[in-house]
Design an enzyme around this catalytic site. Structure first.
Site, PDB file in Angstrom:
ATOM      1  N   ASN A  34     -19.516  66.971 -35.091  1.00 34.33           N
ATOM      2  CA  ASN A  34     -20.325  65.953 -35.329  1.00 34.33           C
ATOM      3  C   ASN A  34     -20.932  65.930 -36.958  1.00 34.33           C
ATOM      4  O   ASN A  34     -20.780  66.987 -37.519  1.00 34.33           O
ATOM      5  CB  ASN A  34     -21.761  66.124 -34.536  1.00 34.33           C
ATOM      6  CG  ASN A  34     -21.654  65.461 -33.410  1.00 34.33           C
ATOM      7  OD1 ASN A  34     -21.197  64.413 -32.841  1.00 34.33           O
ATOM      8  ND2 ASN A  34     -21.847  66.376 -32.251  1.00 34.33           N
ATOM      9  N   ARG A  35     -21.140  64.764 -37.471  1.00 35.70           N
ATOM     10  CA  ARG A  35     -21.794  64.778 -38.565  1.00 35.70           C
ATOM     11  C   ARG A  35     -23.327  65.356 -38.762  1.00 35.70           C
ATOM     12  O   ARG A  35     -24.112  64.702 -38.135  1.00 35.70           O
ATOM     13  CB  ARG A  35     -21.684  63.413 -39.431  1.00 35.70           C
ATOM     14  CG  ARG A  35     -20.607  63.108 -39.905  1.00 35.70           C
ATOM     15  CD  ARG A  35     -20.529  61.533 -40.492  1.00 35.70           C
ATOM     16  NE  ARG A  35     -21.326  61.753 -41.774  1.00 35.70           N
ATOM     17  CZ  ARG A  35     -21.528  60.407 -42.446  1.00 35.70           C
ATOM     18  NH1 ARG A  35     -21.079  59.357 -41.920  1.00 35.70           N
ATOM     19  NH2 ARG A  35     -22.436  60.481 -43.642  1.00 35.70           N
TER      20      ARG A  35
END
Ligand code: CTP
Ligand code: CA
Length: 227
Positions: A34-35
């Protein structure tokens, strides 16, 4: 010195914070993630510790230095974070889940590097445990549970449904499409909800200031409940 001039208004409180992304390996050289820089969770751990709390930070991979005075436990996958958080949660009074947990992981992790072949490639994924929902199910009467939600649309509706579904006390929502909010920034713009609806809409603030506000609200909730 910073600690000497900070009010010790969270002294005696045991806080568990999660931060950063998780990584779900596909093969020895690749993963899904994920960012998330981890900055919001690290700010929460730092500020809670400065205010006198005993803080444990369970962190996915980040480029950040663990805050001084905070017991920091490193994990990689959602499954590892799940195991660690469940173990640590029994002794925590305040649990704040700022981590960006991968909702899915590859069904199989290849032992060898996947070779390039053909035009397309489909991956089969399987769901990870929802750590926050599990914590909500087993929440003790003396415990407060705070979740985060990064949204791109229908913020209020999504926030309130997550709050109820996961049995949370507070949900901190940010609209990641706004400039100066969310990923990789040192600032955030959040709206905070409790079970009765919105409690606070904050302007663009540093992540440490946002942490300060979240901890104020948690402290007020503890006081209101006589904990
Ligand atoms: N969370 C978690 N475990 C997961 C997924 C999310 O503990 N497997 C936590 C996050 O740490 C965050 C909160 O749940 O505090 C909300 O995460 P979010 O991704 O916004 O919620 P989801 O329920 O996964 O919903 P969706 O991704 O579909 O928006
Ligand atoms: Ca999710």
């Amino acid at each position: 010195i910073q600690k000497l001039v900070t009010p010790q208004d969270l002294a005696g409180l045991k806080v568990l914070v999660t931060a950063g992304p998780t990584r779900e390996p596909l093969d020895p050289v690749r993963y899904l993630s994920n960012r998330s820089s981890g900055k919001m969770g690290y700010a929460l751990a730092k500020v809670a510790s400065l205010r006198g709390a005993t803080v444990t930070l369970v962190s996915g991979p980040t480029a950040l230095t663990p805050p001084p005075g905070v017991e920091t436990i490193s994990v990689t996958t959602a499954e590892q974070m799940f195991q660690e958080v469940i173990q640590q949660s029994a002794k925590a009074q305040l649990i704040i889940k700022a981590a960006a947990v991968a909702d899915y992981r590859p069904l199989v992790t290849n032992e060898q590097k996947i070779k390039k072949q053909g035009q397309g490639l489909s991956l089969e994924l399987t769901q990870n445990p929802d750590i926050l929902a599990q914590l909500g199910q087993r929440k003790g009467r003396q415990q407060l549970l705070v979740g985060f939600a990064a949204e791109t649309n229908d913020l209020e509706q999504n926030a309130l449904s997550k709050l109820k579904r996961k049995n949370l006390d507070l949900l901190v929502a940010n609209d990641v499409t706004q400039p100066g909010a969310g990923f990789d920034h040192d600032t955030n713009i959040v709206r905070i909800f409790d079970q009765s609806g919105e409690v606070k809409a904050l302007p663009r603030l540093s992540k440490e200031q946002v942490a300060w506000e979240i901890l104020n609200l948690a402290r007020e909730l503890f006081q209101a409940r006589g904990i």
